[in-house]
Enzyme design. Structure first.
Site, PDB file in Angstrom:
ATOM      1  N   HIS A  98      -1.502   9.561  46.848  1.00  0.00           N
ATOM      2  CA  HIS A  98      -1.768   8.678  45.706  1.00  0.00           C
ATOM      3  C   HIS A  98      -1.217   7.276  45.920  1.00  0.00           C
ATOM      4  O   HIS A  98      -1.645   6.336  45.256  1.00  0.00           O
ATOM      5  CB  HIS A  98      -1.287   9.294  44.383  1.00  0.00           C
ATOM      6  CG  HIS A  98       0.181   9.266  44.128  1.00  0.00           C
ATOM      7  ND1 HIS A  98       0.998  10.347  44.320  1.00  0.00           N
ATOM      8  CD2 HIS A  98       0.981   8.278  43.663  1.00  0.00           C
ATOM      9  CE1 HIS A  98       2.246  10.032  43.987  1.00  0.00           C
ATOM     10  NE2 HIS A  98       2.258   8.788  43.586  1.00  0.00           N
TER      11      HIS A  98
ATOM     12  N   ASP B 154      -1.643  15.796  48.075  1.00  0.00           N
ATOM     13  CA  ASP B 154      -1.049  14.489  47.796  1.00  0.00           C
ATOM     14  C   ASP B 154      -0.186  13.980  48.959  1.00  0.00           C
ATOM     15  O   ASP B 154       0.930  13.500  48.762  1.00  0.00           O
ATOM     16  CB  ASP B 154      -0.238  14.522  46.488  1.00  0.00           C
ATOM     17  CG  ASP B 154       0.023  13.109  45.957  1.00  0.00           C
ATOM     18  OD1 ASP B 154      -0.469  12.135  46.561  1.00  0.00           O
ATOM     19  OD2 ASP B 154       0.733  12.993  44.927  1.00  0.00           O
TER      20      ASP B 154
ATOM     21  N   SER C 137       7.510   7.469  45.206  1.00  0.00           N
ATOM     22  CA  SER C 137       6.445   8.303  45.758  1.00  0.00           C
ATOM     23  C   SER C 137       6.296   8.093  47.252  1.00  0.00           C
ATOM     24  O   SER C 137       6.172   6.964  47.715  1.00  0.00           O
ATOM     25  CB  SER C 137       5.112   7.957  45.102  1.00  0.00           C
ATOM     26  OG  SER C 137       5.047   8.562  43.867  1.00  0.00           O
TER      27      SER C 137
END
Lengths: 495, 484
Positions: free
Chosen positions: A91, A122, A200
């Site tokens: 992402h 992901d 992230s």
């Protein structure tokens, strides 16, 4: 209960995580004269292996699928792994138009590009365009799956900050969670170490090795961040080693628990024997015909399945489908089933789920005719509180038709109002079942049904309720291009 | 403070003269059935409402007229007239949920001695000023109003819409049958008040209904309905495709079993007119009193039992058909509308079975999905959908704790569509087991229970959870037959 169909259903369980969407572009002014000079960096610690990624992305607006969307800039983290590549979250680099990479303690932006993306798990691999850039930066080593209570340290660039941040915590739970990015579930580890937007893709370290990649957090709970453990990281890296990403396999079967003693007796389980009863095998999967409705699944991938659909996982239990995280697409997974009194050892070839995840990096398909905007009924179409009929159609209709895969569906997304279509009585978000008497299963068959029609009228029939809409073909044809121009639709289709 | 009170009194006195002896206040104690535990009722509650005195069915008899919503789910209705501290018991004579009207009688006929019936307005209400009145404590409260428009609105208690009036008013928190007057004449009952706008059931509708009820003082379903799902023909293209010269009429999509049009109309027909009055492209007709009304609202101005001529285009050929206008019949639908009668249920082995109805189905998405799966109309074989509403946890039904809202296809191989059939099916175990087969869902295929210990477990669970009785039978709806 381990079926993948189940956990995909958006209304049967709280989505555990919210995405650590990359933070908006940096806004803080650069600190003055504090950047360490080149060469003055600490030269051994793993901090140097953690990079910052700035992704300029563009995501088409689902309501106007020809509109490629407003470019957005966000930052995330990543870290150097073997082979001069950087592991990060999918992402972080999704729908990318441009990626810039910044090394720890280095103010110079470097161009980067994507090597491989696994949206379902992901994870993504990127590399700098300058192949020598990472020379001298030690790759981080991926360790073993952590245990409950293990101390962990996160590293990354949260909240748009330019400089590396580190937080500390423990492994607070080992779980099997759906990804907020894709909706697919995988082994997932929860930690109380602060994980914030921008973290992230950053590494979670334990004993000097990578024990995870931070990927999502639950905004509704305190100190609840999630990272993807080594099982998932290694799976992804192994998968993409051949230059192609195949994805994680799923079974796409529905099963029911057998906690009830009478239910166990009825299916013929022996005293002490456990399992779950399969009752739907998606006809488009390779398992169809091998696993059969009524089978009691005793073992999956060598693991004994309990009556509640769980398997032993270290010292605890997880949903049985976590076992599939150990397998690759095309593998044959050993299963043991009880069928009509016989215990059979079977092998089931596995593939990616027939229920596609939310799509990224590809432009949405659509067809506009005379101002009517048609799109496929897909995961995207049912992901945003759609009418119940759409939910039913997408998730449940196949269960009522267990013997053959149902063809796809097309829906009327909306109308670009024009005098030629403004009285059409079919409301937006309706499934269009037939056009000019022909069944419509995708945009191509819709385009054919329209272009092959020589009648004076185009007749659209919607499913559920069956409203009928009629356009004058000549008038619709004449209005088609003016409507595209008026509503600034550059092309009438992307099929 | 005193001055205010005095002026209030002075104000009330003159209005009391005008309306006070025709209006009484109702105190209604009411109680609903618990939808998840159909053997119990919710905590009793009460509401106040207004009623007006009207002539009853026999000479010299008087009734109280109010809205059906006012006496909905009532366990006791008491009436109190101005100046009397004592409330007297009122009995419901007739309730019509579709008309949203009810009449009550008083045990003590002397109650009416110093009251007089309202005098109904003889002509239709036009746009002029009106007065709304109600008792508040000992005082009559009056509020001015002005008829703003005619409109179609929901009955509030039933399913259909009908024609009525909107009245701009400063009446607050109303909607419980406050009477409306034009001059001293009774002009309607308020069914709803929202943001300074009252919805009023007009006197002509009320008087027609009363005339019917006086003739036959028994439960009536009076408002006519065709039982159609239909699509307006708004576009010239759709009209031309159907063979019409202009957009008008309704394209029939489906016909409900048991409805007036059942066996008369079919999918694809175009309904062009009712009794010679044409339908426009929105499916509306021009009513001489109210202007444009939806065809459903117009039908509510006709009476169930009347013969209705309809003009139809079928296969491009104009036809005139005659049908007996039947009342709206909620039981005709596979998923019936909310019921006021005690809901049928059966608790068996801790599984709570009940009927799927509209209000129960609105509880969550999974239940709504069941409805999507059952879009087909009611058939003689399947008149209802049975659901396992919940599971009362017990060692006997371990493995199904926490389950609920599951549609039932069959029990022990026997398809079930009524509570009586549910009970009957449990008399026929499949070998050692009771097997409840479920409608498609993403959790369970079936529920299996041990047959040998079923009775004992049901008794134990009933006692433990206070389920008494374990079965409330269903009086099955009349057989649905469409004339061919």
């Amino acid at each position: 209960m381990f079926a993948s169909v189940q956990r995909c259903l958006p209304f049967f369980g709280l989505l555990a995580g919210s995405l650590l969407l990359p933070a908006a572009g940096e806004t803080a002014p650069p600190p003055k004269a504090t950047s360490p000079a080149e060469g003055a960096l600490p030269n051994r610690s793993f901090e140097t292996s953690v990079v910052r990624l700035i992704n300029t992305s563009q995501r088409a607006d689902p309501a106007t699928p020809w509109n490629l969307g407003r470019p957005k800039q966000g930052t995330g983290s990543g870290f150097v792994v073997e082979g001069g590549r950087i592991l990060t979250n999918a992402h972080v680099v999704a729908d990318s138009r441009n990626i810039v990479l910044l090394l720890h303690g280095d103010a110079t932006p470097h161009d980067a590009r994507i090597i491989a993306v696994g949206h379902d798990c992901d994870l993504a691999l990127v590399e700098p365009v300058d192949s020598k850039l990472l020379a001298g930066i030690p790759p981080l080593t991926i360790g073993e799956n952590p245990n409950l209570g293990d101390a962990v340290v996160t590293l990354g660039y949260p909240a748009g900050g330019r400089w590396l941040s580190s937080t500390r915590g423990v492994v607070s739970r080992i779980d099997y969670n759906p990804s907020a990015h894709s909706g697919a579930s995988h082994l997932s580890v929860q930690t109380d170490a602060a994980i914030n937007p921008g973290n992230s893709g950053g590494p979670v370290m334990g004993d000097g090795r990578v024990v995870g990649v931070a990927y999502q957090a639950n905004g509704g709970l305190e100190n609840t961040g999630y990272f993807l453990p080594p099982l998932i990281l290694k799976h992804f890296l192994t998968d993409v080693a051949d230059g192609r990403y195949d994805g994680f396999p799923q079974l796409d079967v529905l099963s029911a628990g057998l906690d009830n003693a009478a239910a166990r007796r009825r299916v013929g389980l022996a005293e002490g024997e456990t399992g779950v009863q399969i009752y739907f095998v998606h006809p488009a999967t390779p398992a169809y015909g091998i696993l059969k409705p009524g089978d009691v699944l005793l073992e999956l991938g060598g693991e004994v399945v309990a009556n509640d659909g769980t398997v032993a996982w270290g010292t605890q239990r997880l949903q049985a489908s976590v076992v599939l995280d150990r397998y690759f697409v095309g593998d044959r997974v050993p299963v043991r089933v009880l069928r009509a009194g016989e215990r059979l050892n079977l092998t089931v070839p596995v593939a990616v789920s027939v229920y596609p995840i939310r799509s990224y990096d590809v432009l949405p398909t659509y067809l506009v005719y005379a101002g009517l905007v048609f799109v496929p009924l897909d995961r995207e179409a049912v992901s945003n509180s759609p009418p119940t009929a759409l939910l039913y159609d997408y998730w449940f209709r196949q269960i009522s038709h267990p013997d053959a895969p149902l063809p796809g569906r097309v829906m009327l997304l909306r109308r670009l109002d024009h005098e030629v279509n403004s009285n059409l009585s079919i409301p937006p978000s309706s499934i269009i079942e037939r056009v000019n008497g022909k069944e419509v299963t995708d945009l191509t068959s819709l385009a054919a049904a329209l272009s092959l029609n020589a009648d004076r009228w185009h007749v659209f029939e919607s499913a559920y309720g069956g409203q009928i809409g009629v356009l004058d073909r000549a008038a619709a044809d004449a209005a088609h291009v003016p409507i595209l121009e008026q509503y600034a639709v550059p092309k009438d289709r992307r099929l | 403070m005193i001055a205010l009170l005095l002026s209030g009194l002075a104000y009330a006195a003159s209005d009391t003269d005008r309306y006070g002896d025709a209006i009484v206040r109702l105190t209604v104690t009411w109680q609903a059935w618990e939808s998840g535990q159909p053997w119990t009722k919710t905590s009793p509650s009460s509401r106040t409402a207004q009623a007006v005195v009207v002539p009853g069915s026999r000479p010299g008899e008087s009734w109280l007229l109010t809205t059906a919503a006012s006496v909905e789910k009532a366990t006791l209705v008491r009436a109190r007239k101005h100046g009397e501290p004592e409330e007297k018991v009122a009995r419901v004579v007739v309730v019509d949920r579709e008309a949203n009207l009810a009449v009550l009688s008083m045990d003590d006929a002397a109650f009416f001695e110093d009251l007089r019936p309202v005098k109904p307005l003889r002509e239709p209400v036009s746009g002029g000023p009106v007065t709304l009145a109600r008792w508040r404590e000992a005082q009559l409260e009056v509020a001015d109003g002005k008829v703003s428009r005619a409109a179609t609105f929901d009955s509030g208690t039933g399913v259909l819409g009908y024609a009525g009036l909107r009245v701009a008013t400063d009446l607050n928190n109303g909607g419980f049958s406050e009477p409306m007057f034009v001059g001293r004449r009774f002009a309607g009952l308020v069914t709803n008040v929202n943001s300074g706008e009252a919805t009023v059931t007009p006197v002509d509708f009320v008087e027609d209904w009363l005339a019917e009820v006086r003739e036959r003082p028994e439960p009536v379903a009076w408002v006519g309905d065709l039982g159609l799902s239909a699509q307006a023909i708004r576009s010239a293209e759709l009209a031309a495709w159907l063979g019409l010269d202009s957009p008008r009429g309704l394209l029939v999509l489906s016909v409900a079993q048991g409805g007036s049009a059942c066996g008369v109309l079919r999918r694809g027909d175009v309904l062009l007119g009712l009794g010679g009055v044409p339908l426009d492209g929105n499916g509306s007709v021009a009513d001489p009193l109210y202007g444009l009304l939806s065809y459903e609202a117009e039908l509510t101005r006709l009476r169930a039992g009347q013969k209705l001529e309809i003009e139809v285009l079928r296969d491009r050929q104009p036809l005139t058909l005659t049908l007996p206008l039947r009342p709206y019949f909620g039981d005709a639908w596979l998923v019936p509308t909310d019921r006021v009668s005690p809901p049928p249920y059966h608790m068996a082995g801790g599984l709570v079975f009940r009927e799927y109805d509209e209000s129960y189905g609105a509880r969550n998405t999974e239940l709504k999905l069941i409805k999507e799966a059952l879009r087909s109309a009611q058939t003689p074989e399947q008149r209802r959908v049975i659901v396992v509403a919940s599971v009362l946890a017990d060692p006997y039904n371990l493995g199904y704790h926490g389950q609920g809202d599951l549609g039932v296809a069959a029990i022990n191989g026997i398809p079930v569509d009524s509570m009586n059939e549910v009970a009957e099916a449990f008399q026929h175990p499949q070998g050692e087991f009771h097997v409840i087969s479920l409608l498609p869902n993403a959790r369970l295929l079936e529920i299996v229970l041990d047959a040998a210990t079923f009775e004992e477990a049901t008794r134990r669970i009933a006692e433990s959870y206070g389920v008494d009785p374990v079965f409330r039978p269903e009086i099955p709806p009349p057989p649905i037959v469409c004339p061919e």
